[in-house]
Enzyme design. Structure first.
Site, PDB file in Angstrom:
ATOM      1  N   SER A 195       0.857  -1.184   0.000  1.00  0.00           N
ATOM      2  CA  SER A 195       0.000   0.000   0.000  1.00  0.00           C
ATOM      3  C   SER A 195       0.898   1.241   0.000  1.00  0.00           C
ATOM      4  O   SER A 195       2.048   1.169   0.422  1.00  0.00           O
ATOM      5  CB  SER A 195      -0.875   0.038   1.258  1.00  0.00           C
ATOM      6  N   GLY A 196       0.346   2.361  -0.434  1.00  0.00           N
ATOM      7  CA  GLY A 196       1.115   3.606  -0.412  1.00  0.00           C
ATOM      8  C   GLY A 196       1.060   4.387  -1.714  1.00  0.00           C
ATOM      9  O   GLY A 196       1.943   5.184  -2.007  1.00  0.00           O
ATOM     10  N   GLY A 197      -0.001   4.177  -2.483  1.00  0.00           N
ATOM     11  CA  GLY A 197      -0.171   4.887  -3.753  1.00  0.00           C
ATOM     12  C   GLY A 197      -0.269   6.397  -3.588  1.00  0.00           C
ATOM     13  O   GLY A 197      -0.052   7.146  -4.537  1.00  0.00           O
ATOM     14  N   GLU A 198      -0.562   6.859  -2.387  1.00  0.00           N
ATOM     15  CA  GLU A 198      -0.655   8.296  -2.127  1.00  0.00           C
ATOM     16  C   GLU A 198       0.675   8.852  -1.631  1.00  0.00           C
ATOM     17  O   GLU A 198       0.774   9.992  -1.204  1.00  0.00           O
ATOM     18  CB  GLU A 198      -1.756   8.577  -1.099  1.00  0.00           C
ATOM     19  N   ASN A 282      -3.845   3.114  -8.295  1.00  0.00           N
ATOM     20  CA  ASN A 282      -3.711   4.379  -9.016  1.00  0.00           C
ATOM     21  C   ASN A 282      -2.250   4.742  -9.261  1.00  0.00           C
ATOM     22  O   ASN A 282      -1.392   4.473  -8.447  1.00  0.00           O
ATOM     23  CB  ASN A 282      -4.382   5.513  -8.226  1.00  0.00           C
ATOM     24  N   ASP A 324      -8.437   8.593  -9.605  1.00  0.00           N
ATOM     25  CA  ASP A 324      -8.075   7.663  -8.526  1.00  0.00           C
ATOM     26  C   ASP A 324      -8.932   6.397  -8.553  1.00  0.00           C
ATOM     27  O   ASP A 324      -9.350   5.902  -7.516  1.00  0.00           O
ATOM     28  CB  ASP A 324      -8.170   8.343  -7.147  1.00  0.00           C
ATOM     29  N   ARG A 351     -13.216  -0.048  -9.544  1.00  0.00           N
ATOM     30  CA  ARG A 351     -13.538   1.252  -8.954  1.00  0.00           C
ATOM     31  C   ARG A 351     -14.135   2.174 -10.009  1.00  0.00           C
ATOM     32  O   ARG A 351     -14.968   3.039  -9.689  1.00  0.00           O
ATOM     33  CB  ARG A 351     -12.257   1.881  -8.384  1.00  0.00           C
ATOM     34  N   TRP A 558     -11.717   4.265   4.519  1.00  0.00           N
ATOM     35  CA  TRP A 558     -11.953   5.495   3.756  1.00  0.00           C
ATOM     36  C   TRP A 558     -13.398   5.931   3.930  1.00  0.00           C
ATOM     37  O   TRP A 558     -13.713   7.115   4.026  1.00  0.00           O
ATOM     38  CB  TRP A 558     -11.623   5.260   2.282  1.00  0.00           C
TER      39      TRP A 558
END
Lengths: 600, 171
Positions: A195-198, A282, A324, A351, A558
């Protein structure tokens, strides 16, 4: 089995092959046997095919109205409880959000805690988790419980004692690389995504040896073929061979190194084809103007050889993402007839609002249709090219930096996020928890600093124009691409579904209801309000011959961050919807397991 | 502007920070020449609810970074305090000190960490705007959610942004 081991051994070092050899049945044998036993729930998604279907039929559409709470268990942790418990024999295993406590409960002793594991993690990891400190569950294999911690460590725990067998560093949390997903055990390997797309993390899936914790293979989502394990000329994209280093040609300069495409969703496995399936997230950043190109292979469905990690086929759903729309949602493997022909299918609710049906052997695209009529960013998907027909009005790239693109459906949350669907072979229907939310999306310039957020957009979310509900629970025919029925829900349905042979489908709601509906008609048959909002996944098992239904409640994720507070008040779009009220008026934080059964 | 916190920021950011700060001062002095009032009320909201550019920019930058712990609209969460309350008691200098250097609060029940954001351009280039937004929230001058209307991006802000963000926008 011997044949498989031999072929595996060739692609691995001899030492590794010896280390993973065991005189008892391998994890593969054991898990293949276990997944056929409906009395246990041995994998996060119920089975390798990710159908979340159980053959148990004591609880039926006729008697489910009599369901009662059998017992409850507080996890002692606040924040979002995604995922759900495993049941192996008389033991139940469950994990919590950060600090990622694992509990082993003895069902023979009224759920007594046999062991509890609480890792020591640096709390600096909390601010680098974009969407709450969730954990989507543990995996079982080779007598061990595998936990993917927030700080990106993968830990193997002895299932009997909770003692740490080994720890592998899957990533660097100081650079924003974190762990939220449930691992999957395939053969002698435990697979895990990141995880860590942001945070500009580069997505990857890694296979570790279950016994030693040593890396077997690692496949990145983007970069040179040596990193992505794509075989040019051999790996196919919708039937066509992929060119050498095709990923690199779709990024400006070295941007692929901070390109996102993280792999935090679910992994499925077809033992006959020996392929694993998952999707990538993303591209980083959310400001599309800063990363020209198709950004391959973000937003992509991958089929990889389980032993080597080599890509067999892939398909990018949303090239050059502008909203996104991560492609990480579950890949459900079913065998169904399409146009009179029996096909091995992969069904995926993205999504981006389209439900995709592909041939999971060849990667051919068969069906792609909207599973929420509100979807407006694209009119359709071209089945031949696989490309979406985009609507310029909703292009955040075309409208540009510092401009607010309004009314895009779905919102960044997607028509569905990670909350997994279920499939019943009895009805041939998919049961899909969905979000019915649109957004305004304003991208802006953003700078990359390792370990700091690399987002570059701000969003407002609200229900589609004229609607007053934010979710639907739908039944979907994947061979035709049609909604069979749809149940409106006041809030997004952020809970994983369960379908059973008793013709009942279960799911949870953000207000905290566990609901049971008729698998054929969608008629509500039962509801119970658990202590907090549900973003966990429903499972079922038997103990001493009696069928139970288990669900984690505990608002967050989220949905919890974005919706509990972000969708209230006098913001635009909501004024017209007088009925809409804050989720915080319905429920508060707090993790609890609730287990249901029919009265004796 | 107090230099205490700036000393702990490296030279590159010192320069960047100075440029953006000057941009901020010149922009606000056009509206209000009284410096002490600007410090107390570093925002301007028109009678019809139109916010100035810094408040709007602060809103969007806050909701790309800070909100994951401090909650939407500055309202806090189980991880981090409600900033609309905190800013009733904190000075701007104290606020900047915590943003730049981070903070750890350890109690018997929890260990809370505010990360040091002094090297994050997405924060430091816009810290005056983020402060203005949160102060406006704290004072009740603006409500929750996206401000309904806002002034357009002034040339000074665009120039300050270009100078501060530099080539740090990816490779």
């Amino acid at each position: 089995m011997a044949r498989l081991w031999l072929s595996t051994g060739i692609s691995m070092s001899l030492a590794l092959a010896l280390a993973s050899w065991s005189p008892v049945a391998s994890a593969n044998d054991e898990l293949l046997k276990l997944e056929k036993d409906p009395h246990q729930w041995t994998q996060p998604a119920g089975n390798y095919a990710n159908t979340r279907y159980s053959k148990l039929d004591q609880i039926t559409n006729k008697n489910v109205k009599n369901l009662q709470v059998a017992w409850t268990f507080s996890t002692g942790v606040l924040r979002g409880h995604e995922g759900g418990p495993l049941v192996i024999g008389n033991m139940m295993y469950l994990s919590t959000p950060f600090p990622n406590i694992v509990y082993a409960l003895d069902l023979d002793k009224n759920g007594q805690i046999v062991w509890k594991y609480e890792p020591k993690q640096d709390p600096n990891v909390i601010p680098v988790m974009c969407c709450d400190t969730v954990n989507r569950g543990v995996a079982y294999g080779d007598g061990m419980i595998f936990l993917h911690q927030a700080d990106a460590k993968l830990v193997a725990l002895d299932a009997k004692t909770g003692k740490v067998a080994w720890t592998a560093d899957d990533g660097d949390a100081t650079k924003g690389e974190t762990g939220t997903s449930a691992p999957l055990v395939v053969k002698h390997m435990v697979l895990v995504g990141n995880s860590g797309g942001e945070f500009g993390v580069r997505g990857k899936v890694t296979a570790y040896d279950t016994k030693s914790g040593k890396q077997v293979w690692r496949a990145y989502s983007m970069g040179p073929d040596s990193d992505t394990l794509i075989e040019p000329g051999k790996t196919t994209n919708l039937g066509k061979p992929i060119e050498a280093d095709e990923s690199l040609k779709t990024w400006k300069g070295d941007q692929w190194k901070i390109g996102g495409g993280t792999t935090w969703g679910w992994i499925s496995y077809d033992p006959e084809l020996n392929l694993i399936y998952y999707g990538t997230g993303n591209p980083s950043t959310w400001n599309p103007a800063q990363r020209p190109g198709d950004n391959k292979w973000s937003m992509t469905i991958f089929a990889r050889d389980a032993d080597s990690g080599k890509a067999k086929w892939l398909y990018q759903m949303t090239p050059h993402d502008e909203w996104d729309y991560d492609g990480v949602n579950e890949m459900i493997l079913t065998d169904e007839k399409i146009d009179g022909k029996e096909r091995k299918l992969l069904v995926h609710f993205d999504r981006n609002g389209f439900g995709y049906t592909l041939d999971r052997e060849s990667g051919e695209l068969l069906v792609a249709d909207k599973y929420d009529p509100a979807v407006n960013w694209a009119t359709k998907i071209d089945i031949k090219t696989g490309l979406p027909d985009r609507v310029k009005k909703y292009s955040t790239e075309a409208n540009g930096e510092d401009n607010n693109t309004q009314g895009v459906c779905p919102a960044a949350l997607g028509s569905k996020d990670q909350q997994p669907s279920a499939y019943s072979p009895k009805t041939g229907l998919f049961y899909v928890p969905t979000n019915h939310v649109c957004m305004d999306y304003e991208p802006f310039k953003v700078a990359y600093t390792a370990g700091q957020p690399y987002v570059g957009a701000t969003l407002s979310m609200y229900p589609p124009k004229g609607d007053d509900h934010l979710g639907n629970f739908i039944a979907w025919d994947a061979t035709k691409g049609k909604i069979k029925w749809s149940i409106p829900e006041q809030f997004s349905v952020w809970s994983g579904a369960l379908a059973t042979a008793g013709n009942v489908v279960f799911y949870g709601t953000l207000e905290g209801y566990l609901k049971a509906v008729d698998a054929e008609t969608g008629k509500e048959l039962y509801r119970f309000k658990t202590p907090s909002g549900i973003i966990g996944n429903v499972n079922t098992y038997t103990h001493n011959g009696k069928q139970y239904i288990a669900i984690l409640s505990g608002l967050g994720g989220w949905a919890g961050i974005g919706m509990a507070a972000g969708l209230t008040g006098d913001t635009e779009g909501l004024g017209a919807v007088g009925a809409y009220k804050s989720l915080s008026q319905y429920t508060q934080l707090g993790g609890t397991l609730t287990v249901f059964a029919l009265p004796d | 502007m107090n230099m205490r916190y700036l000393r702990r920021v490296n030279v590159t950011f010192f320069t960047a920070f100075t440029i953006i700060s000057l941009g901020g001062i010149s922009a606000s002095s056009a509206q209000d020449s009284n410096a002490s009032t600007t410090e107390d009320k570093p925002y301007h909201i028109d009678a019809d609810g139109t916010t100035d550019w810094p408040v709007f920019n602060g809103y969007r930058r806050y909701h790309a970074i800070c909100h994951t712990c401090h909650g939407p609209d500055g309202l806090g969460s189980s991880f981090a305090p409600n900033l609309t309350e905190s800013l009733k008691h904190m000075t701007k200098d104290q606020f900047l000190d915590v943003v730049v250097n981070g903070r750890t609060n350890v109690s018997t029940s929890a260990e809370k960490r505010m990360p040091a954001l002094g090297t994050d351009l997405n924060v430091m280039c816009y810290i005056d705007d983020i402060y203005a937004y949160l102060k406006a929230r704290s004072d009740g001058a603006i409500g929750r959610g996206r401000p309904p209307k806002h002034a357009s991006k002034p040339q000074e802000a665009a120039e300050a942004e270009a100078a501060c963000m530099g080539s740090g926008t990816g490779q």
